[in-house]
Structure formats: C-alpha cells, structure tokens
Write a protein that holds these residues in place. Structure first.
Motif, PDB file in Angstrom:
ATOM      1  N   LEU A 156      32.080  -6.975  -0.832  1.00  0.00           N
ATOM      2  CA  LEU A 156      31.921  -5.536  -1.013  1.00  0.00           C
ATOM      3  C   LEU A 156      30.449  -5.215  -0.773  1.00  0.00           C
ATOM      4  N   TRP A 157      30.191  -4.102  -0.071  1.00  0.00           N
ATOM      5  CA  TRP A 157      28.822  -3.747   0.300  1.00  0.00           C
ATOM      6  C   TRP A 157      28.477  -2.363  -0.229  1.00  0.00           C
ATOM      7  N   GLY A 158      27.257  -2.216  -0.710  1.00  0.00           N
ATOM      8  CA  GLY A 158      26.767  -0.931  -1.172  1.00  0.00           C
ATOM      9  C   GLY A 158      25.286  -0.804  -0.879  1.00  0.00           C
ATOM     10  N   VAL A 159      24.777   0.417  -0.989  1.00  0.00           N
ATOM     11  CA  VAL A 159      23.365   0.667  -0.695  1.00  0.00           C
ATOM     12  C   VAL A 159      22.720   1.398  -1.859  1.00  0.00           C
ATOM     13  N   TYR A 160      21.507   0.957  -2.191  1.00  0.00           N
ATOM     14  CA  TYR A 160      20.684   1.602  -3.217  1.00  0.00           C
ATOM     15  C   TYR A 160      19.285   1.757  -2.640  1.00  0.00           C
ATOM     16  N   GLY A 161      18.825   3.011  -2.482  1.00  0.00           N
ATOM     17  CA  GLY A 161      17.531   3.222  -1.837  1.00  0.00           C
ATOM     18  C   GLY A 161      17.568   2.675  -0.425  1.00  0.00           C
ATOM     19  N   GLN A 162      16.659   1.779  -0.105  1.00  0.00           N
ATOM     20  CA  GLN A 162      16.664   1.113   1.196  1.00  0.00           C
ATOM     21  C   GLN A 162      17.088  -0.350   1.051  1.00  0.00           C
ATOM     22  N   THR A 163      17.897  -0.615   0.035  1.00  0.00           N
ATOM     23  CA  THR A 163      18.392  -1.966  -0.218  1.00  0.00           C
ATOM     24  C   THR A 163      19.898  -2.005  -0.016  1.00  0.00           C
ATOM     25  N   ILE A 164      20.375  -2.959   0.763  1.00  0.00           N
ATOM     26  CA  ILE A 164      21.814  -3.154   0.929  1.00  0.00           C
ATOM     27  C   ILE A 164      22.227  -4.359   0.092  1.00  0.00           C
ATOM     28  N   VAL A 165      23.324  -4.210  -0.634  1.00  0.00           N
ATOM     29  CA  VAL A 165      23.756  -5.216  -1.601  1.00  0.00           C
ATOM     30  C   VAL A 165      25.133  -5.744  -1.204  1.00  0.00           C
ATOM     31  N   ARG A 166      25.283  -7.060  -1.228  1.00  0.00           N
ATOM     32  CA  ARG A 166      26.565  -7.719  -0.953  1.00  0.00           C
ATOM     33  C   ARG A 166      27.110  -8.285  -2.261  1.00  0.00           C
TER      34      ARG A 166
END
Length: 373
Positions: A156-166
């Motif tokens: 699952l992928w999400g974005v916070y600010g300019q950070t992408i999280v897996r």
C-alpha cells in the motif's frame, strides 16, 4: 474511469472523471450523501466492480461501511464496530491485491490505546456483503501521517508532504523515500488524502485542497531503492473531505434489487484447533479474534489470534485423559461469537517443537503478501 467523493464533513458528492491526461473532466453522480453524513475512503473492488466507502455521521459516532452503484445510490452494509463511538478517524481506504483483493483497508488515526500510532483497519468483505474487521498498528516513519492509500506490487502506498511511504499490509511495517520538491504538489507536511492505482505500477496522489492529482510510475516496487517518475497531472474537485479511486471498467456495477447485500457483519468462522497431547493448545483463526478454549475441568483460557493467524493457549494444571474433549470459540471485534470447534486430547501424540511452530507461522505470514518475500 476515475471516481471522486468530495465535499465537507457534513456532506459529500460522488463525481465521475472521464478523459485522459490533463483533460480529465469530472461530473456529479447521484444526489450525494444524506444530510449530516460524509463519505471517506472511496475504493473500487475488482471482484464486483462496485464502489465502497466509510460513511461518517453524528460527529464520527456513527460509522458504516457502504456500497455505491453506478447511479450513486448508497447501501449501508453495516456499522464498523472497530470505529464505534469516535474510536478513531478514517483518513483513507482502498482494496488490496492478492489475498487482500476483497479486503477493504483503511488508515485510522487517533485510535485510543494505539500508542499514538495510526492503525490499518482491514475489513474482509464476503460475497453477500457481510464482513469481519481486524486492526493492525502502522509502523510509520517518525512524524509521518497517511491519508489515502493506493495498492501496487503487494504493498500500500501513500504520500505525506514530499515523502512517499510503502506499507506492508501483513504486519503494518513501512518504508519511506523523499521525493523531489514539488513532485506531488505544494505543502511540506501535507497529508495526501486522495490516492488510487491505475495498474502497471502507476499511482495517483492529491491533497484535499490544491485540486491536482499527480500520477507517478513506480519501478522496482519491492526493492530498497524503487524509482519514481511523474507521468501526468490532472485537475480534480477539491474540498476538505475528498477521496478518489480508479475503476478499471467503464462504471461501477449496478446493485440488483434481488441481489442487494445482506446487512450487517457476519458470524466469525469457528477457530481451527491443532491436534494436541494436552501440553499446549494451538490453532488458527482470524487475526484479532479472541479465542476462548474450554477444558474438561470447566475452566476457560483466552488469547488473541496473532497477525499471522496463529494462536496459542497454555492449559490449566490438570491431568488430561486420553480422549478428553476440548472446545474453542472465536469472538470478533463486534462481540459476535462463532460456533464451537472441538478436539480430543491424544496422549500418544508427540508434541511439535515450539520452534517449528513459530517458523511455520513466519513462512505463512511472508507468503500472504504474494510477489515479495
């Protein structure tokens, strides 16, 4: 086709997006949510082609899982017991892949007793619309918060600010990478509450407020160094309560009147009990369920099913007789109890080593992701 739900915490409207590239155009679908209610976590389920969402009303005290058809008509499937009474805030949701393709996965913030962590709520939906719920802590990087999620590559992928999280849906572990400034729109610290996957490794992200979706192609998704490339940008409806999803077919399926989903959560499955010689009792069940094992002396021991599906109970201090009957039930988060499973004590059976049991569970947990071990 892309669908978005946008509006405020008191009312949201479903919109359908057509076109390609920057020419994606959205038009309202249906009458929107009932007064005082809003949808969050809009997601498309591939197995039935329908849209699902969490409907929130009464100041988040009343939270339901709902399904929407092509005309925007809303059917409530039942209350989400895990979120009853303001027990957390849903920030986004999606359906997973592989073994999670019929599981609605939502990020929940502000959950009491979660140690300050966000939680991944997994709602396993059966073909008749009944469902069961489990919750797993998310181990996000320090300071990161997730809004909506997009599935790809078994993650699952999400974005916070300019950070992408897996995020790994099996255990809630997460890895993050910093994107070049401006890749996904303005706002350091912005939670991107709009996300979807279009397939072939392409993900789309947008915030609630700046009205733009950025599509990103992600290569080598399971590696320690995936690559990210912007492939398109779209204008979208905006609002403090916005969410979106991609539907591979032209539009979500209609819900025939005679085939309307059964309302409410289903009875949990009875737990599996492994053969035993009475030294310890093990088995398998739905993660998060409470297992109650009743012994011949009338005593009962309880435990919680681990995330890998396994459970272990130590017996009371008693002398077991060959053939003694032991019973077990499972109770889910809604308080619903399963039918009873039974096993008999086999005093002539050699006990399996604990280490072998743990190793087997670890292999099972790794294999659940599919495509990356």
């Amino acid at each position: 086709m892309v669908y978005m739900s946008s509006g405020t915490s008191l009312s949201t409207t479903l919109s359908a997006g057509t076109g390609t590239g920057s020419s994606l155009t959205f038009s309202p679908v249906g009458a929107g949510t009932p007064g005082g209610a809003a949808h969050q976590g809009l997601a498309s389920r591939a197995s039935d082609g329908r849209l699902y969402a969490v409907e929130i009303s009464d100041g988040q005290a009343d939270v339901h899982l709902v399904v929407l058809d092509a005309a925007g008509a809303i059917t409530r499937l039942g209350a989400l017991a895990s979120l009853a009474g303001q027990h957390g805030t849903v920030t986004g949701g999606t359906f997973g892949e592989g073994v999670y393709s019929d599981t609605y996965l939502a990020v929940v913030a502000d959950v009491p007793d979660a140690g300050g962590r966000d939680v991944l709520l997994a709602v396993d939906i059966a073909a008749d619309g009944t469902f069961a719920e489990t919750m797993t802590p998310l181990y996000l990087p320090d300071g990161a918060r997730l809004g909506d999620l997009a599935p790809s590559g078994g993650y699952l992928w999400g974005v916070y600010g300019q950070t992408i999280v897996r995020v790994d849906p099996v255990d809630g572990s997460a890895t993050a990478w910093t994107l070049p400034e401006g890749t996904v729109g303005p706002g350091t610290g912005t939670v991107f509450g709009v996300a979807w996957s279009t397939g072939d490794g392409q993900l789309a992200f947008g915030s609630h407020t700046h009205g733009e979706i950025t599509e990103i192609a992600v290569s080598d998704q399971a590696s320690a160094t995936p690559t990210f490339e912007v492939v398109a940008r779209h204008s979208t409806p905006i609002g403090p309560q916005s969410d979106g999803t991609f539907v591979p077919s032209e539009e979500p399926a209609e819900i025939p009147a005679e085939g309307a989903p059964t309302i409410g959560p289903r009875q949990p499955s009875a737990p599996e009990i492994d053969p035993t010689d009475g030294n310890r009792f093990t088995g398998h069940g739905v993660p998060g369920d409470t297992i109650a094992v009743t012994f011949p002396d009338g005593s009962t021991s309880r435990t919680t099913v681990e995330q890998d599906g396994g459970w272990v109970v130590q017996p009371p201090a008693m002398d077991f007789v060959h053939g003694h009957l032991v019973e077990a039930t499972a109770t889910d988060l809604t308080g619903t109890t399963s039918e009873t499973s039974c096993t008999t004590v086999d005093l002539f059976r050699a006990q399996d080593p604990v280490a072998d049991d743990v190793g087997e569970r670890q292999l099972t947990s790794a294999s659940q992701r599919g495509g990356h071990q």
